[in-house]
Design a protein around this motif. Structure first.
Motif, PDB file in Angstrom:
ATOM      1  N   GLN A   1      90.836  -3.257  -2.066  1.00  0.00           N
ATOM      2  CA  GLN A   1      92.019  -4.111  -2.167  1.00  0.00           C
ATOM      3  C   GLN A   1      91.634  -5.588  -2.101  1.00  0.00           C
ATOM      4  OE1 GLN A   1      94.934  -3.271   0.836  1.00  0.00           O
ATOM      5  NE2 GLN A   1      96.323  -4.885   0.200  1.00  0.00           N
ATOM      6  N   GLN A   2      90.677  -5.911  -1.212  1.00  0.00           N
ATOM      7  CA  GLN A   2      90.245  -7.300  -1.037  1.00  0.00           C
ATOM      8  C   GLN A   2      89.375  -7.779  -2.197  1.00  0.00           C
ATOM      9  OE1 GLN A   2      90.740  -9.583   1.380  1.00  0.00           O
ATOM     10  NE2 GLN A   2      91.309  -8.540   3.267  1.00  0.00           N
ATOM     11  N   LEU A   3      88.469  -6.893  -2.653  1.00  0.00           N
ATOM     12  CA  LEU A   3      87.438  -7.308  -3.603  1.00  0.00           C
ATOM     13  C   LEU A   3      87.680  -6.831  -5.029  1.00  0.00           C
ATOM     14  CD1 LEU A   3      84.399  -6.465  -1.332  1.00  0.00           C
ATOM     15  CD2 LEU A   3      85.098  -8.756  -1.986  1.00  0.00           C
ATOM     16  N   GLY A   4      88.352  -5.706  -5.153  1.00  0.00           N
ATOM     17  CA  GLY A   4      88.502  -5.094  -6.467  1.00  0.00           C
ATOM     18  C   GLY A   4      87.528  -3.939  -6.621  1.00  0.00           C
ATOM     19  N   ASN A   5      87.935  -2.925  -7.357  1.00  0.00           N
ATOM     20  CA  ASN A   5      87.146  -1.702  -7.508  1.00  0.00           C
ATOM     21  C   ASN A   5      85.779  -1.956  -8.130  1.00  0.00           C
ATOM     22  OD1 ASN A   5      86.900   1.137  -7.244  1.00  0.00           O
ATOM     23  ND2 ASN A   5      87.274   1.362  -9.430  1.00  0.00           N
ATOM     24  N   LYS A   6      85.693  -2.955  -9.017  1.00  0.00           N
ATOM     25  CA  LYS A   6      84.439  -3.237  -9.716  1.00  0.00           C
ATOM     26  C   LYS A   6      83.481  -4.082  -8.882  1.00  0.00           C
ATOM     27  CE  LYS A   6      86.478  -3.020 -14.355  1.00  0.00           C
ATOM     28  NZ  LYS A   6      86.750  -3.781 -15.602  1.00  0.00           N
ATOM     29  N   ASN A   7      83.955  -4.584  -7.747  1.00  0.00           N
ATOM     30  CA  ASN A   7      83.140  -5.499  -6.943  1.00  0.00           C
ATOM     31  C   ASN A   7      82.647  -4.889  -5.640  1.00  0.00           C
ATOM     32  OD1 ASN A   7      85.666  -7.640  -8.015  1.00  0.00           O
ATOM     33  ND2 ASN A   7      83.590  -7.756  -8.812  1.00  0.00           N
ATOM     34  N   PHE A   8      82.904  -3.608  -5.448  1.00  0.00           N
ATOM     35  CA  PHE A   8      82.483  -2.929  -4.229  1.00  0.00           C
ATOM     36  C   PHE A   8      81.857  -1.593  -4.605  1.00  0.00           C
ATOM     37  CE2 PHE A   8      83.499   0.132  -0.801  1.00  0.00           C
ATOM     38  CZ  PHE A   8      82.750  -0.446   0.208  1.00  0.00           C
ATOM     39  N   THR A   9      80.641  -1.345  -4.118  1.00  0.00           N
ATOM     40  CA  THR A   9      79.954  -0.112  -4.495  1.00  0.00           C
ATOM     41  C   THR A   9      78.997   0.308  -3.388  1.00  0.00           C
ATOM     42  OG1 THR A   9      78.723   0.952  -6.288  1.00  0.00           O
ATOM     43  CG2 THR A   9      77.996  -1.253  -5.645  1.00  0.00           C
ATOM     44  N   PHE A  10      78.319   1.425  -3.607  1.00  0.00           N
ATOM     45  CA  PHE A  10      77.269   1.882  -2.698  1.00  0.00           C
ATOM     46  C   PHE A  10      75.973   2.043  -3.487  1.00  0.00           C
ATOM     47  CE2 PHE A  10      81.068   3.252  -0.457  1.00  0.00           C
ATOM     48  CZ  PHE A  10      80.772   2.929   0.865  1.00  0.00           C
ATOM     49  N   PHE A  11      74.881   1.500  -2.938  1.00  0.00           N
ATOM     50  CA  PHE A  11      73.556   1.739  -3.476  1.00  0.00           C
ATOM     51  C   PHE A  11      72.873   2.797  -2.613  1.00  0.00           C
ATOM     52  CE2 PHE A  11      73.823  -2.854  -5.034  1.00  0.00           C
ATOM     53  CZ  PHE A  11      74.191  -2.461  -6.313  1.00  0.00           C
ATOM     54  N   THR A  12      71.673   3.187  -3.011  1.00  0.00           N
ATOM     55  CA  THR A  12      70.991   4.286  -2.319  1.00  0.00           C
ATOM     56  C   THR A  12      69.531   3.951  -2.040  1.00  0.00           C
ATOM     57  OG1 THR A  12      72.399   5.880  -3.482  1.00  0.00           O
ATOM     58  CG2 THR A  12      70.426   6.738  -2.426  1.00  0.00           C
ATOM     59  N   THR A  13      69.116   4.211  -0.810  1.00  0.00           N
ATOM     60  CA  THR A  13      67.695   4.221  -0.495  1.00  0.00           C
ATOM     61  C   THR A  13      67.326   5.656  -0.134  1.00  0.00           C
ATOM     62  OG1 THR A  13      65.926   3.190   0.799  1.00  0.00           O
ATOM     63  CG2 THR A  13      67.992   3.644   1.965  1.00  0.00           C
ATOM     64  N   HIS A  14      66.084   5.897   0.256  1.00  0.00           N
ATOM     65  CA  HIS A  14      65.651   7.256   0.597  1.00  0.00           C
ATOM     66  C   HIS A  14      64.900   7.237   1.923  1.00  0.00           C
ATOM     67  CE1 HIS A  14      66.486   7.732  -3.684  1.00  0.00           C
ATOM     68  NE2 HIS A  14      66.610   9.017  -3.442  1.00  0.00           N
ATOM     69  N   HIS A  15      65.289   8.135   2.810  1.00  0.00           N
ATOM     70  CA  HIS A  15      64.667   8.247   4.126  1.00  0.00           C
ATOM     71  C   HIS A  15      64.025   9.619   4.289  1.00  0.00           C
ATOM     72  CE1 HIS A  15      67.255   4.977   6.351  1.00  0.00           C
ATOM     73  NE2 HIS A  15      66.528   4.494   5.367  1.00  0.00           N
ATOM     74  N   LEU A  16      62.914   9.622   5.000  1.00  0.00           N
ATOM     75  CA  LEU A  16      62.246  10.878   5.348  1.00  0.00           C
ATOM     76  C   LEU A  16      61.984  10.874   6.848  1.00  0.00           C
ATOM     77  CD1 LEU A  16      60.839  13.536   4.494  1.00  0.00           C
ATOM     78  CD2 LEU A  16      58.743  12.202   4.164  1.00  0.00           C
ATOM     79  N   ALA A  17      62.625  11.782   7.567  1.00  0.00           N
ATOM     80  CA  ALA A  17      62.410  11.897   9.011  1.00  0.00           C
ATOM     81  C   ALA A  17      61.041  12.518   9.268  1.00  0.00           C
ATOM     82  CB  ALA A  17      63.506  12.748   9.638  1.00  0.00           C
ATOM     83  N   LEU A  18      60.270  11.886  10.151  1.00  0.00           N
ATOM     84  CA  LEU A  18      58.913  12.369  10.446  1.00  0.00           C
ATOM     85  C   LEU A  18      58.863  13.125  11.775  1.00  0.00           C
ATOM     86  CD1 LEU A  18      56.801   9.267   9.311  1.00  0.00           C
ATOM     87  CD2 LEU A  18      57.590  11.226   7.969  1.00  0.00           C
ATOM     88  N   SER A  19      59.985  13.686  12.173  1.00  0.00           N
ATOM     89  CA  SER A  19      60.092  14.335  13.480  1.00  0.00           C
ATOM     90  C   SER A  19      59.477  15.735  13.521  1.00  0.00           C
ATOM     91  CB  SER A  19      61.567  14.420  13.894  1.00  0.00           C
ATOM     92  OG  SER A  19      62.330  15.054  12.876  1.00  0.00           O
TER      93      SER A  19
END
Length: 330
Positions: free
Chosen positions: A130-148
């Motif tokens: 609502q504040q930014l507009g649908n085209k101005n807000f998104t999610f990017f992706t990184t990748h994590h690997l737990a070493l536990s």
């Protein structure tokens, strides 16, 4: 009672700033004052302060072009956003910070928040749209690997191709050596990788990275490794950052003619073996490139989203028109 205000660079107490980062569950190296000083020398901030202490902070990494000041994401700095000493950041506070950001900046080409801000943003996604507009807000992706887990269990989740390529790397008789010389890594990147990037590499990027490496090395927050062949020639390299429970795959390179040796696979596997059965999370610091994401997932890493503002533009029409004209004549 706490107050939330906009701070110019000279008004920020960097000791209080770093204390807030250290105590924050969202802590990442990119948000430390020394790191911001390198990648965005005159960075500013929105700060919630109480009794002289910084409770919640948000770095504002800005640039100025054609007389227009705008918020942007600096190079070598994947995630910024909100950092707080509180376990949970309330909705009202998020909205307050966002309102100040949009009052200061009418133009935000790109600004990336951190993975720990994701839950907040997903819960409030409708508000941000609502504040930014649908085209101005998104999610990017990184990748994590737990070493536990033990290395043998982590290795089981490597893809078939990754296991094959790791065996090829081992058959190449490559030696892994630790180094304090960043120049071979930059030379490999400049020779065979930089030219392939769609927008190229800024002329000052290499000097910036030298400064980052020096600052991390002084703090003993990084390790640099190369692979060498039997002749002692460097074939691939990678810089890993160690901070709290994070290992960040910050920078890597190899020569075009050495790609089939899979030196970078060998280096990543070496770090995974060395720190398996620990609390570390290996962060591949993924770019939004499908082929690279596929490579990282082949180690068994999982996708981790983080929010971003992109292409937010509320500049007056005439300013946008002039900007386009200037770009045309560049």
């Amino acid at each position: 009672m706490s107050t939330v205000k906009y701070f110019q660079h000279h008004q920020i107490d960097k000791e209080k700033w770093d204390t807030c980062i250290e105590q924050s569950p969202q802590a990442v190296i990119y948000a430390y004052a020394f790191y911001l000083d390198i990648v965005s020398p005159f960075w500013e901030a929105i700060i919630e302060e109480e009794n002289g202490n910084y409770l919640t902070i948000m770095p504002l990494t800005w640039r100025k072009k054609y007389g227009i000041t705008f918020l942007h994401q600096p190079i070598f700095c994947q995630q910024l956003g909100l950092f707080s000493t509180e376990k949970e950041v309330g909705i009202e506070k998020i909205e307050q910070f966002l309102q100040i950001v949009l009052e200061i900046y009418s133009f935000v080409p790109r600004y990336q928040w951190n993975v720990h801000n994701t839950c907040i943003f997903k819960n409030l996604e409708s508000i941000f749209i609502q504040q930014l507009g649908n085209k101005n807000f998104t999610f990017f992706t990184t990748h994590h690997l737990a070493l536990s887990r033990p290395y043998s269990m982590i290795y089981q989740n490597y893809s078939k191709d990754r296991k094959i390529n790791l065996k090829r790397a081992e058959k190449a008789n490559l030696e892994i050596v630790e180094s304090e010389d960043i120049e071979p890594l930059l030379a490999m990147f400049k020779k065979d990788i930089a030219q392939k990037l769609p927008k190229g590499v800024a002329p000052n990027a290499y000097e910036l990275f030298r400064k980052i490496f020096k600052a991390l090395k002084v703090r003993k927050w990084c390790k640099l490794f190369y692979t060498k062949n039997t002749k002692g020639e460097i074939r691939a390299g990678a810089l890993f950052v160690f901070y709290q429970n994070q290992i960040i795959y910050l920078f890597n390179a190899c020569y075009q003619e050495t790609r089939k040796e899979n030196g970078r696979t060998l280096l990543i596997d070496y770090i995974i073996q060395s720190y398996a059965n620990s609390d570390y999370i290996f962060d591949f610091e993924s770019p939004e490139i499908e082929q690279i994401a596929y490579f990282y997932k082949s180690f068994g890493a999982e996708e981790i989203p983080y929010p971003a503002f992109i292409n937010y533009n509320h500049l007056p029409f005439w300013v946008n028109a002039l900007w386009e004209v200037k770009k045309y004549f560049q």
